[in-house]
Design an enzyme around this catalytic site. Structure first.
Site, short mmCIF file in Angstrom:
data_model
loop_
_atom_site.label_atom_id
_atom_site.label_comp_id
_atom_site.label_asym_id
_atom_site.label_seq_id
_atom_site.Cartn_x
_atom_site.Cartn_y
_atom_site.Cartn_z
N MET A 10 66.41 61.11 -45.93
CA MET A 10 66.66 62.55 -46.05
C MET A 10 65.33 63.27 -46.26
SD MET A 10 69.93 62.66 -45.71
CE MET A 10 70.28 64.35 -46.17
N GLY A 12 65.06 66.62 -46.10
CA GLY A 12 65.29 68.00 -46.52
C GLY A 12 65.36 68.95 -45.36
N GLY A 13 65.26 68.44 -44.14
CA GLY A 13 65.33 69.27 -42.94
C GLY A 13 66.68 69.17 -42.27
N ASP A 15 67.44 68.08 -39.23
CA ASP A 15 67.67 66.89 -38.42
C ASP A 15 68.29 65.76 -39.24
OD1 ASP A 15 66.58 68.25 -36.26
OD2 ASP A 15 64.57 67.45 -36.58
N SER A 16 67.67 65.44 -40.37
CA SER A 16 68.22 64.36 -41.20
C SER A 16 69.54 64.77 -41.83
CB SER A 16 67.20 63.95 -42.28
OG SER A 16 66.91 65.02 -43.15
N CYS A 99 52.56 56.20 -40.10
CA CYS A 99 53.56 56.49 -41.13
C CYS A 99 54.90 55.88 -40.76
CB CYS A 99 53.70 58.00 -41.31
SG CYS A 99 54.91 58.47 -42.57
N GLY A 123 66.41 60.94 -38.83
CA GLY A 123 66.69 62.08 -37.96
C GLY A 123 65.74 62.18 -36.79
N CYS A 195 51.84 66.56 -42.93
CA CYS A 195 52.28 67.05 -44.23
C CYS A 195 51.14 67.18 -45.23
CB CYS A 195 53.37 66.15 -44.81
SG CYS A 195 53.92 66.65 -46.45
#
Length: 379
Positions: A10, A12-13, A15-16, A99, A123, A195
């Site tokens: 997750m 927080g967007g 897509d997920s 990543c 996502g 990020c």
């Protein structure tokens, strides 16, 4: 509460969020997990806490457990240090690829198994299919959002344990679903960029870790044009940020980075986007990774991307004895950049890829010769 069989990453967007909703609506036993991969510096640039709150809210709406893990140490050691080393060596790395390989599909997958799950879901806009006795990584249905480029380092073990629940959706469809189902992230802006840099100026961020070493900007004829703050801060084809004003006896056309020489600390520029110094027809990569575990053949034809969202380019690939690749393109390529990812495709299937080592662009040949003479500034 029952042990989840699937842990959803997750972010927080939106897509997920939709990925979790789709699995939940299929009555899968799922839980959500939010990863912190970077320790916020206090400037709020990564919006990590806001993203975490959104992830908690979505899990609450779906009625699933929420977990949190801090992978910032692993990210620093396995992704960020490599990122800095590549820039220090005059290359332009792609941290998203690392990543995915080291954090999301290694440490996150291990954590999911510790929580009792046997699969993870993310996502990503990509698809996985199983046929001919192996797993295949395919592009997402929405080609404008396809993320298989960043997933090319995955292998059979990871694909067997992974679900991409939104890979068959177009982005517009996904947002409509999120809105219709009342997910609070339905209108949330997509995250862009890296990020740990966030909204900050890239050059200013990099200066914190790689000290500035000003030097000359020259044209292909070795004529001095201006000064640069450090060759590390520029990449091939770059137009913005050169701060080259009017140059005597030169037309008022934009300048483009065509090369950099770490041995002499010179940044080379030209006023033509189609400069021959930005053109190449051949590249050599570092040892390649193959999604299936092995290359299709010693020599084969396919298509390639040397940057994200690039159109497919036909090429001939030769696998060298050390696993590296020689790639000959049918058409001339623009600004192929060492450190970036070469990703190979057979139609919609991602075959694998490798880091670009060098090309036949004129100044790149010079850079490759001089690279061994340059000390690593991180040492």
């Amino acid at each position: 509460m029952n042990t989840p069989r699937i842990i959803v990453a997750m972010s927080g967007g939106v897509d997920s969020s939709v990925a979790a909703w789709r699995l939940n609506s299929q009555r899968e036993a799922i839980a959500g997990l939010f990863m912190r991969n970077w320790t916020d510096d206090g400037n709020g640039q990564c919006h990590a806490e806001e993203d975490r709150r959104d992830a908690v809210a979505v899990c609450g709406i779906l009625g699933i457990a929420f977990h949190f893990r801090d992978f910032s140490h692993e990210y620093w050691q396995e992704v960020f240090t490599h990122f800095l080393a590549e820039y220090a060596n005059g290359r332009t790395p792609n941290p998203d690829v690392l990543c995915n390989r080291e954090i999301k599909f290694k440490h996150f997958l291990e954590t999911a198994r510790e929580l009792g799950a046997d699969r993870i879901a993310t996502g990503h806009y990509a698809r996985i299919e199983h046929y001919r006795q192996r797993w295949h990584l395919l592009r997402g249905a929405d080609r404008s959002k396809d993320q298989s480029y960043f997933l090319h380092q995955l292998g059979q073990e990871q694909l067997a344990a992974t679900l991409f629940p939104i890979g068959d959706l177009e982005k517009q469809q996904l947002r409509q679903l999120a809105h219709q189902t009342g997910l609070p992230t339905h209108a949330k802006k997509d995250s862009t960029g890296i990020c740990f840099i966030g909204e900050r100026n890239f050059r200013e961020f990099l200066k914190q870790y790689l000290p500035a070493q000003p030097g000359e900007i020259r044209d292909p004829q070795e004529q001095r044009i201006a000064e640069h703050p450090g060759v590390f801060y520029f990449t091939l084809g770059q137009r913005q940020g050169l701060n080259i004003g009017g140059v005597r006896n030169r037309p008022p056309s934009p300048w483009y980075v065509i090369g950099k020489d770490l041995a002499t600390n010179v940044l080379y520029v030209d006023q033509h986007r189609d400069s021959p110094f930005l053109q190449s027809r051949w590249l050599r990569s570092e040892p390649a990774h193959w999604v299936s575990g092995s290359p299709p053949a010693h020599t084969f034809t396919c298509t390639a991307q040397t940057r994200y969202r690039q159109a497919d380019e036909p090429c001939k690939v030769t696998v060298r004895n050390d696993g590296s690749l020689d790639v000959d393109f049918t058409r001339t390529q623009w600004a192929v950049t060492p450190g970036q990812s070469l990703v190979l495709y057979d139609g919609n299937e991602c075959l694998g890829g490798a880091v670009i080592a060098t090309t036949d662009a004129p100044l790149e040949r010079k850079r490759a010769r001089n690279l061994s003479k340059t000390e690593n500034v991180l040492q």
